[in-house]
Design an enzyme around this catalytic site. Structure first.
Site, short mmCIF file in Angstrom:
data_model
loop_
_atom_site.label_atom_id
_atom_site.label_comp_id
_atom_site.label_asym_id
_atom_site.label_seq_id
_atom_site.Cartn_x
_atom_site.Cartn_y
_atom_site.Cartn_z
N TYR A 13 -52.40 8.99 9.54
CA TYR A 13 -53.66 9.74 9.46
C TYR A 13 -54.25 9.45 8.08
CZ TYR A 13 -52.29 12.67 13.49
OH TYR A 13 -51.94 13.13 14.73
N PRO B 138 -59.54 16.62 18.32
CA PRO B 138 -58.25 15.97 18.61
C PRO B 138 -57.34 15.75 17.41
CG PRO B 138 -60.05 14.39 18.77
CD PRO B 138 -60.67 15.72 18.59
N LYS C 288 -53.47 18.68 19.82
CA LYS C 288 -53.06 19.94 20.44
C LYS C 288 -53.55 20.18 21.88
CE LYS C 288 -50.50 21.80 17.40
NZ LYS C 288 -49.65 20.63 17.57
N TYR D 271 -47.51 21.00 13.83
CA TYR D 271 -47.71 19.71 14.49
C TYR D 271 -46.77 19.53 15.70
CZ TYR D 271 -48.92 14.77 14.88
OH TYR D 271 -49.38 13.56 15.34
N HIS E 68 -40.84 9.58 17.11
CA HIS E 68 -40.96 9.34 15.67
C HIS E 68 -40.39 10.52 14.89
CE1 HIS E 68 -44.75 6.65 16.49
NE2 HIS E 68 -43.63 6.13 16.96
#
Ligand code: FAD
Ligand code: DHB
Length: 402
Positions: free
Chosen positions: A212, A304, A308, A396, A77
């Site tokens: 998210y 979570p 990571k 990220y 993505h």
């Protein structure tokens, strides 16, 4: 029956991401390792956990010659969506990080690839071990005592594996961290008053990227596994019983929390797996005692939300494999001594990022209405500042590896 005595250079406890990556990295450097794992292979390959790989983890798998299936089957993505206050904001990770991407490839698929390659290379792994005891970690001759076999009615075998070094890759509940004397370690911890209810369902993707979402009823996350299987999470009470969550209740809650952007609809499907996990941040220092090193979830846990944990486990063992290579190739002790300090610099940054993503995106029953307003301001600032978005994106996809 007597104890069978065996020998290797590095004894690894645990065949999760940390243990398997370490074994492969050592093998590539000509260092012999044996892995001891308490579960059966089928159980390891069937446990549903992480989904997102950092860019350098993908690059490492490819460099190790272990990435072929991932490159065919993973989802790549360009970014992800943040959804809050009735609006959707696209975080263009690729643009913000000079071409890095978000890779969605399930942890158990990574483990399948690493296990198959380890067995193919003739590496030794003992599944179903019991009564693991780490001996002599402060001496020059450490060993791991364990039992295995006997499941089919045959006799269980007792074995003592003598090693130059022991590495505990046995997750948060394994025995390795506890083998470091309590007086010699410090544990830093934060337990969150919420958990994640995760599901797998048979449905087509509802969106081309991860979403998210922060919602007054709690956090929700839309992820994927394949064109036919989707992964979703929703914030819940960590002590709740999964039996309280009928499929209808789960879908109702996911619709409410995710369908806040005009025109966007969540596609439902048959739920075939659901469970609840609690959330904590945890770090154990140091990550070494004598000839024992600990890595991955054995040494630290992140909630979570930042995706990571797996990546951090791999980062630890990359540092450790380089240090062991320095020892065996050049007789260098300095890198081994610096292992914990080197790994912890990355770990604490990942702890910070995971904590900040978690506090920003969840509704915390222990927070005041003032703090809730601050979270909304944080999100509003984030999506309107390229500087803030760049910081989010570079964390990220994984901070540069030094
Ligand atoms: P583990 O995977 O826990 O492996 C430890 C192994 O040791 C296990 O196989 C265990 O059976 C074995 N073991 C335990 N005790 C013994 C013993 N006595 N003897 C022998 N063997 C033993 N991370 C990400 O990077 N990205 C994500 O998107 C992400 N999402 C997540 C979502 C959820 C819901 C959860 C729960 C976790 C997520 N994580 C994510 C975190 C990630 O799954 C873990 O951080 C990762 O599994 C840690 O790897 P590990 O090898 O250190 O430990
Ligand atoms: C997944 C898990 C995460 O923790 C995350 O932040 C994103 C995706 C997943 O399982 O797909």
């Amino acid at each position: 029956m007597g104890i069978r005595r065996t020998r290797t250079q590095v004894g690894i406890v645990g065949a999760g991401p940390a243990g398997l990556f370490l074994a492969h990295l050592l093998h590539r450097s000509g260092i012999e390792a044996v892995i001891l794992e308490s579960r059966a292979r089928e159980e390891i390959e069937g446990t549903i956990r992480a989904g997102v790989l950092e860019q350098w983890t993908v690059d490492l798998m490819n460099a190790m010659g272990l990435g072929a299936r991932m490159m065919r089957e993973a989802h790549f993505h360009d970014g992800f969506t943040l959804r809050f206050a009735g609006e959707s904001h696209h975080v263009d990770v690729r643009d913000l990080t000079e071409g890095k991407r978000v890779t969605v490839y399930a942890q158990h698929e990574v483990l399948k690839d690493l296990l198959a390659a380890w067995l193919e290379s003739g590496g030794r792994i003992v599944f179903g071990v019991r009564d693991v005891v780490l001996n002599g970690i402060e001496s020059e001759l450490p060993s791991i005592a364990f039992r295995h076999g006997g499941e089919g009615g045959g006799e269980a075998e007792a074995e003592e594996l003598h090693c130059d070094f022991l590495v505990g890759c046995d997750g948060f509940h394994g025995p390795s961290r506890q083998a470091i004397p309590a007086g010699a370690r410090t544990e830093y911890q934060k337990v969150y008053p919420f958990g994640w209810l995760g599901i797998l369902c048979e449905a087509p993707p509802s969106h081309h990227e991860l979403i998210y979402a922060r919602h007054e009823r709690g956090f929700a996350l839309l992820s994927t596994r394949s064109p036919d299987i989707q992964r979703l999470y929703l914030q819940c009470d960590p002590h709740d019983d999964i039996a309280n969550w009928s499929d209808d209740r789960i879908w109702a809650e996911l619709h409410r929390r995710l369908e806040t952007a005009a025109g966007w609809r969540l596609v439902e499907g048959r739920i075939f797996q659901k469970n609840i996990v609690s959330m904590r941040s945890f770090v154990c220092e140091p990550m070494q005692h004598g000839r024992l090193f600990i890595a991955g979830d054995a040494a630290h846990i992140v909630p979570p939300t930042g995706a990571k944990g797996l990546n951090l486990a791999v980062a630890d063992v990359l540092v450790l494999s380089r240090a062991l290579e320095g020892h065996y190739r050049a007789g260098r002790r300095d890198r081994l001594d610096a292992y914990g300090a080197t790994a912890l610099r990355r770990i604490w940054k990942a702890e910070r990022f995971s904590w900040s993503m978690t506090t920003m995106l969840h509704t915390n029953p222990e927070e005041t209405s003032f703090e809730q307003r601050i979270r909304m301001a944080e999100l509003d600032y984030l999506v309107h500042s390229r500087a803030a978005l760049t910081a989010l994106a570079e964390n990220y996809v994984g901070l540069p590896f030094d």
